[in-house]
Design a protein around this motif. Structure first.
Motif, PDB file in Angstrom:
ATOM      1  N   ASP A  19       0.815  -1.206   0.000  1.00  0.00           N
ATOM      2  CA  ASP A  19       0.000   0.000   0.000  1.00  0.00           C
ATOM      3  C   ASP A  19       0.854   1.264   0.000  1.00  0.00           C
ATOM      4  N   GLY A  20       1.989   1.214   0.675  1.00  0.00           N
ATOM      5  CA  GLY A  20       2.862   2.385   0.714  1.00  0.00           C
ATOM      6  C   GLY A  20       3.995   2.333  -0.292  1.00  0.00           C
ATOM      7  N   ASP A  21       4.265   1.141  -0.840  1.00  0.00           N
ATOM      8  CA  ASP A  21       5.423   0.967  -1.709  1.00  0.00           C
ATOM      9  C   ASP A  21       5.078   1.063  -3.193  1.00  0.00           C
ATOM     10  N   ALA A  22       3.837   0.767  -3.565  1.00  0.00           N
ATOM     11  CA  ALA A  22       3.450   0.809  -4.978  1.00  0.00           C
ATOM     12  C   ALA A  22       3.241   2.259  -5.409  1.00  0.00           C
ATOM     13  N   ALA A  23       3.796   2.605  -6.563  1.00  0.00           N
ATOM     14  CA  ALA A  23       3.680   3.969  -7.075  1.00  0.00           C
ATOM     15  C   ALA A  23       2.273   4.277  -7.556  1.00  0.00           C
ATOM     16  N   GLY A  24       1.497   3.264  -7.864  1.00  0.00           N
ATOM     17  CA  GLY A  24       0.140   3.458  -8.348  1.00  0.00           C
ATOM     18  C   GLY A  24      -0.606   2.151  -8.333  1.00  0.00           C
ATOM     19  N   PRO A  25      -1.896   2.188  -8.684  1.00  0.00           N
ATOM     20  CA  PRO A  25      -2.702   0.982  -8.606  1.00  0.00           C
ATOM     21  C   PRO A  25      -2.572   0.044  -9.811  1.00  0.00           C
ATOM     22  N   ASP A  26      -1.823   0.450 -10.839  1.00  0.00           N
ATOM     23  CA  ASP A  26      -1.738  -0.402 -12.031  1.00  0.00           C
ATOM     24  C   ASP A  26      -0.847  -1.616 -11.760  1.00  0.00           C
ATOM     25  N   ASP A  27      -1.052  -2.660 -12.548  1.00  0.00           N
ATOM     26  CA  ASP A  27      -0.343  -3.922 -12.339  1.00  0.00           C
ATOM     27  C   ASP A  27       1.173  -3.769 -12.402  1.00  0.00           C
ATOM     28  N   ASP A  28       1.671  -2.923 -13.291  1.00  0.00           N
ATOM     29  CA  ASP A  28       3.124  -2.749 -13.409  1.00  0.00           C
ATOM     30  C   ASP A  28       3.715  -2.169 -12.130  1.00  0.00           C
ATOM     31  N   ALA A  29       3.068  -1.139 -11.591  1.00  0.00           N
ATOM     32  CA  ALA A  29       3.575  -0.509 -10.365  1.00  0.00           C
ATOM     33  C   ALA A  29       3.502  -1.479  -9.192  1.00  0.00           C
ATOM     34  N   VAL A  30       2.402  -2.206  -9.087  1.00  0.00           N
ATOM     35  CA  VAL A  30       2.253  -3.182  -8.000  1.00  0.00           C
ATOM     36  C   VAL A  30       3.272  -4.307  -8.165  1.00  0.00           C
ATOM     37  N   GLY A  31       3.473  -4.769  -9.388  1.00  0.00           N
ATOM     38  CA  GLY A  31       4.452  -5.818  -9.648  1.00  0.00           C
ATOM     39  C   GLY A  31       5.866  -5.398  -9.282  1.00  0.00           C
ATOM     40  N   GLN A  32       6.220  -4.167  -9.619  1.00  0.00           N
ATOM     41  CA  GLN A  32       7.553  -3.670  -9.265  1.00  0.00           C
ATOM     42  C   GLN A  32       7.708  -3.545  -7.753  1.00  0.00           C
TER      43      GLN A  32
END
Length: 82
Positions: A19-32
């Motif tokens: 929740d704090g580490d993902a840059a955004g809600p898209d799959d790429d940001a969550v995956g990174q």
């Protein structure tokens, strides 16, 4: 009977950290973000077990994602894609 010189470890990753580490809600940001968290968890596990390996010549690892995250759907899509 000889046992293989293998040690198994479990690395638990707190899903809420996404929740704090993902840059955004898209799959790429969550995956990174998930990849960064897993790498940190593996690095921590290696630091913890390295001094106690003894005769083990290899370490097997199971990564477990636990807890809740607002990115649950993205995590499920990423897991299904693997």
């Amino acid at each position: 009977m000889r046992v293989a010189p293998l040690r198994w470890e479990i690395v638990e990753i707190d899903a809420a950290a996404l929740d704090g580490d993902a840059a955004g809600p898209d799959d790429d940001a969550v995956g990174q973000a998930l990849e960064r968290l897993v790498r940190r968890g593996l690095d921590g596990m290696l630091e913890r077990v390295a001094p106690t390996l003894g005769a083990a010549r290899a370490v097997g690892c199971r990564v477990r994602l636990a807890g809740r995250t607002k990115h649950e759907r993205a995590v499920r899509r990423l897991a299904a894609a693997e």
